[in-house]
Design an enzyme around this catalytic site. Structure first.
Site, PDB file in Angstrom:
ATOM      1  NE  ARG A 212      -6.325   0.698   1.410  1.00  0.00           N
ATOM      2  CZ  ARG A 212      -5.960   0.093   0.285  1.00  0.00           C
ATOM      3  NH1 ARG A 212      -6.596   0.353  -0.828  1.00  0.00           N
ATOM      4  NH2 ARG A 212      -4.960  -0.761   0.277  1.00  0.00           N
TER       5      ARG A 212
ATOM      6  CG  ASP B 259       3.324   4.490   0.256  1.00  0.00           C
ATOM      7  OD1 ASP B 259       2.488   3.596   0.482  1.00  0.00           O
ATOM      8  OD2 ASP B 259       3.980   4.545  -0.798  1.00  0.00           O
TER       9      ASP B 259
ATOM     10  CE1 TYR C 229       3.958   0.907  -7.075  1.00  0.00           C
ATOM     11  CE2 TYR C 229       5.791   0.241  -5.700  1.00  0.00           C
ATOM     12  CZ  TYR C 229       4.483   0.099  -6.097  1.00  0.00           C
ATOM     13  OH  TYR C 229       3.700  -0.869  -5.524  1.00  0.00           O
TER      14      TYR C 229
ATOM     15  NE  ARG D 173      -5.826   9.616   4.217  1.00  0.00           N
ATOM     16  CZ  ARG D 173      -5.796   8.798   3.188  1.00  0.00           C
ATOM     17  NH1 ARG D 173      -5.380   7.569   3.348  1.00  0.00           N
ATOM     18  NH2 ARG D 173      -6.144   9.200   1.989  1.00  0.00           N
TER      19      ARG D 173
ATOM     20  NE  ARG E 118       0.576  -1.606   2.650  1.00  0.00           N
ATOM     21  CZ  ARG E 118       0.195  -1.183   1.461  1.00  0.00           C
ATOM     22  NH1 ARG E 118      -1.045  -0.822   1.256  1.00  0.00           N
ATOM     23  NH2 ARG E 118       1.057  -1.079   0.489  1.00  0.00           N
TER      24      ARG E 118
HETATM   25  O1  1CP Z   1       0.230  -0.546   8.613  1.00  0.00           O
HETATM   26  C1  1CP Z   1       0.938  -0.270   7.621  1.00  0.00           C
HETATM   27  O2  1CP Z   1       1.696  -1.118   7.118  1.00  0.00           O
HETATM   28  C2  1CP Z   1       0.758   1.097   7.040  1.00  0.00           C
HETATM   29  C3  1CP Z   1       1.929   1.803   6.473  1.00  0.00           C
HETATM   30  C4  1CP Z   1       2.233   1.478   5.014  1.00  0.00           C
HETATM   31  C5  1CP Z   1       3.269   0.683   4.552  1.00  0.00           C
HETATM   32  C6  1CP Z   1       4.241  -0.165   5.384  1.00  0.00           C
HETATM   33  C7  1CP Z   1       1.573   2.024   3.880  1.00  0.00           C
HETATM   34  C8  1CP Z   1       0.419   2.914   3.887  1.00  0.00           C
HETATM   35  N1  1CP Z   1       2.270   1.635   2.765  1.00  0.00           N
HETATM   36  C9  1CP Z   1       3.286   0.809   3.132  1.00  0.00           C
HETATM   37  C10 1CP Z   1       4.315   0.193   2.292  1.00  0.00           C
HETATM   38  C11 1CP Z   1       4.058   0.044   0.847  1.00  0.00           C
HETATM   39  N2  1CP Z   1       3.516   0.933  -0.034  1.00  0.00           N
HETATM   40  C12 1CP Z   1       4.499  -1.087   0.116  1.00  0.00           C
HETATM   41  C13 1CP Z   1       5.240  -2.243   0.702  1.00  0.00           C
HETATM   42  C14 1CP Z   1       4.300  -3.140   1.426  1.00  0.00           C
HETATM   43  C15 1CP Z   1       3.474  -4.063   0.574  1.00  0.00           C
HETATM   44  O3  1CP Z   1       4.044  -4.886  -0.149  1.00  0.00           O
HETATM   45  O4  1CP Z   1       2.247  -3.965   0.676  1.00  0.00           O
HETATM   46  C16 1CP Z   1       4.150  -0.888  -1.224  1.00  0.00           C
HETATM   47  C17 1CP Z   1       4.400  -1.828  -2.382  1.00  0.00           C
HETATM   48  C18 1CP Z   1       3.539   0.395  -1.315  1.00  0.00           C
HETATM   49  C19 1CP Z   1       3.039   1.044  -2.518  1.00  0.00           C
HETATM   50  C20 1CP Z   1       1.595   1.350  -2.380  1.00  0.00           C
HETATM   51  N3  1CP Z   1       1.127   2.405  -1.645  1.00  0.00           N
HETATM   52  C21 1CP Z   1       0.495   0.622  -2.879  1.00  0.00           C
HETATM   53  C22 1CP Z   1       0.574  -0.673  -3.705  1.00  0.00           C
HETATM   54  C23 1CP Z   1       0.266  -0.435  -5.145  1.00  0.00           C
HETATM   55  C24 1CP Z   1       0.662  -1.603  -6.028  1.00  0.00           C
HETATM   56  O5  1CP Z   1       1.729  -1.524  -6.686  1.00  0.00           O
HETATM   57  O6  1CP Z   1      -0.078  -2.593  -6.066  1.00  0.00           O
HETATM   58  C25 1CP Z   1      -0.659   1.284  -2.446  1.00  0.00           C
HETATM   59  C26 1CP Z   1      -2.089   0.931  -2.747  1.00  0.00           C
HETATM   60  C27 1CP Z   1      -0.247   2.398  -1.667  1.00  0.00           C
HETATM   61  C28 1CP Z   1      -1.083   3.370  -0.927  1.00  0.00           C
HETATM   62  C29 1CP Z   1      -1.133   3.157   0.527  1.00  0.00           C
HETATM   63  N4  1CP Z   1      -0.037   3.116   1.371  1.00  0.00           N
HETATM   64  C30 1CP Z   1      -0.441   2.950   2.679  1.00  0.00           C
HETATM   65  C31 1CP Z   1      -1.874   2.900   2.662  1.00  0.00           C
HETATM   66  C32 1CP Z   1      -2.735   2.764   3.890  1.00  0.00           C
HETATM   67  C33 1CP Z   1      -2.291   3.015   1.320  1.00  0.00           C
HETATM   68  C34 1CP Z   1      -3.704   3.009   0.800  1.00  0.00           C
HETATM   69  C35 1CP Z   1      -4.140   4.378   0.434  1.00  0.00           C
HETATM   70  C36 1CP Z   1      -5.131   5.026   1.339  1.00  0.00           C
HETATM   71  O7  1CP Z   1      -5.468   4.596   2.444  1.00  0.00           O
HETATM   72  O8  1CP Z   1      -5.622   6.076   0.888  1.00  0.00           O
END
Ligand code: 1CP
Length: 352
Positions: free
Chosen positions: A36, A81, A160, A45, A32
């Site tokens: 954010r 994602d 999910y 964004r 991540r």
């Molecule tokens: O630098 C990076 O890693 C950015 C790329 C990235 C990756 C590898 C994003 C962007 N998402 C992910 C993988 C991801 N998405 C995982 C596996 C990693 C982990 O365990 O954290 C998971 C579980 C998700 C699902 C997801 N997408 C969640 C988690 C929700 C939950 O179940 O608690 C969330 C909040 C997102 C949205 C998301 N994905 C990525 C970002 C930057 C965001 C936030 C939204 C935004 O900025 O508007």
């Protein structure tokens, strides 16, 4: 790509550590790292929905490069994602700000599984375009910075799809796994194929390594993991392994599963922050490890954070190879300057 570029990447600290070769410094990147916690991310964004930004090659390229420019980390992680491939094949879902992925019609039956189309690379033109433009940009950064592609592992993506959104207990998912093995098997086969195509597309376009995120696998006992999940993750990792790039496999709360996740076919096992590396390394055996500084340590004074980072690096020396990372994703309120200091500390930490 020219062979000079390919060989610079091949000799990068990240890929050397993944293969268990000697490194000039411990390679470091942060799960991540794109997102954010960065003001430049929030700026680009503005007014653009998360999944729309994941389908725009120019934005993907910019957001992926932001942390590489800022920190000089040893790898870029592709901005996307785990639910993006589902979106690309038309599954009705969205990423809701402050919540996460939300699926309109959760999957419960064989008919629901059959209604999910297969993924083909043709559905991912923006992924191919973004990876191509990224790998050409990254070739010129710090002598060649590798791009890590990624996908969600079958269990985590299934959670999910079955729950319809984020979940702590994964109760509906596990109820399906225990109570409807035929639906579970069909769903896992379908998602494993989607994950494999998503990864193959990224590697074909130039990604140098991949990470398979099984973030929620820690919800499973070892027996259930072996019976219901590991064969599906193994198929994904095997397909990507045939492309010759290192495979990192990560989950949260997986103290009980580290050896099994390695056995699924990982070259590098990602360790979350709860398991000290000196305990994790014997469990993963002859594989490299990735991790695992507690992500909240960035909120401590810098010298406390770096002292704990030094302990992680020292513990990592017992592994076949070690890639430094946080033990889970960057927390959104993290001060980017602390991550800059942490990167600098890890990269300049003497290894002889
Ligand atoms: O630098 C990076 O890693 C950015 C790329 C990235 C990756 C590898 C994003 C962007 N998402 C992910 C993988 C991801 N998405 C995982 C596996 C990693 C982990 O365990 O954290 C998971 C579980 C998700 C699902 C997801 N997408 C969640 C988690 C929700 C939950 O179940 O608690 C969330 C909040 C997102 C949205 C998301 N994905 C990525 C970002 C930057 C965001 C936030 C939204 C935004 O900025 O508007």
């Amino acid at each position: 790509m020219t062979s000079a570029v390919t060989s610079a990447l091949h000799d990068s600290a990240l890929l050397k550590a993944a293969r268990g070769e000697a490194v000039p410094h411990t390679p470091v990147w942060f799960m991540r790292q794109a997102g954010r916690s960065l003001p430049e991310y929030l700026k680009v964004r503005e007014g653009i929905a998360m999944l729309d930004s994941c389908m725009d090659a120019e934005l993907i390229t910019e957001i992926t490069l932001q942390p590489v420019r800022r920190y000089g980390v040893d790898a870029a992680i592709f901005f996307s994602d785990i639910v993006l491939p589902l979106k690309a094949i038309g599954v009705d879902l969205d990423i809701v700000p402050g919540v996460g992925p939300v699926v309109a019609k959760p999957v419960r039956t064989l008919e629901d599984v059959a209604a999910i189309p297969d993924l083909t690379p043709e559905a991912l033109p923006f992924i191919t375009a973004a990876v191509r433009s990224l790998t050409s940009e990254l070739a010129g950064i710090n002598g060649g910075t590798p791009l890590i592609g990624f996908a969600g592992a079958p269990f985590t993506v299934a959670s999910y799809l079955v729950e319809g959104g984020p979940s702590k207990e994964h109760a509906k998912t596990k109820a399906l796994m225990f109570g409807a093995p035929d639906v579970w098997e069909a769903l896992m086969v379908k998602i494993a194929d989607i994950a494999a195509v998503f990864l193959e597309t990224q590697v074909a376009a130039g990604a140098s390594a991949i990470q398979l995120f099984d973030s929620w696998a820690g919800a499973l006992t070892p027996d259930d993991y072996v019976r219901h999940v590991q064969p599906h993750s193994a198929r994904v990792l095997e397909r990507v392994g045939s492309l010759g790039v290192p495979r990192i496999h990560f989950g949260v709360g997986t103290t009980n599963l580290l050896g099994l996740m390695g056995d699924a076919g990982a070259d590098v096992v990602g360790v979350d922050w709860r398991t000290p590396l000196d305990r994790a390394i014997p469990m993963v055996g002859d594989r490299a490890v990735q991790g695992n500084l507690d992500p909240t340590l960035v909120f401590a004074p810098t010298e406390v954070m770096t002292a704990r980072a030094a302990e992680v690096i020292e513990a990592g020396r017992a592994a076949k190879g070690h890639i430094f990372n946080l033990g889970h994703g960057v927390i959104p309120s993290t001060d980017p300057d602390q991550l800059a200091r942490l990167t600098e500390f890890v990269q300049s930490y003497p290894l002889d």
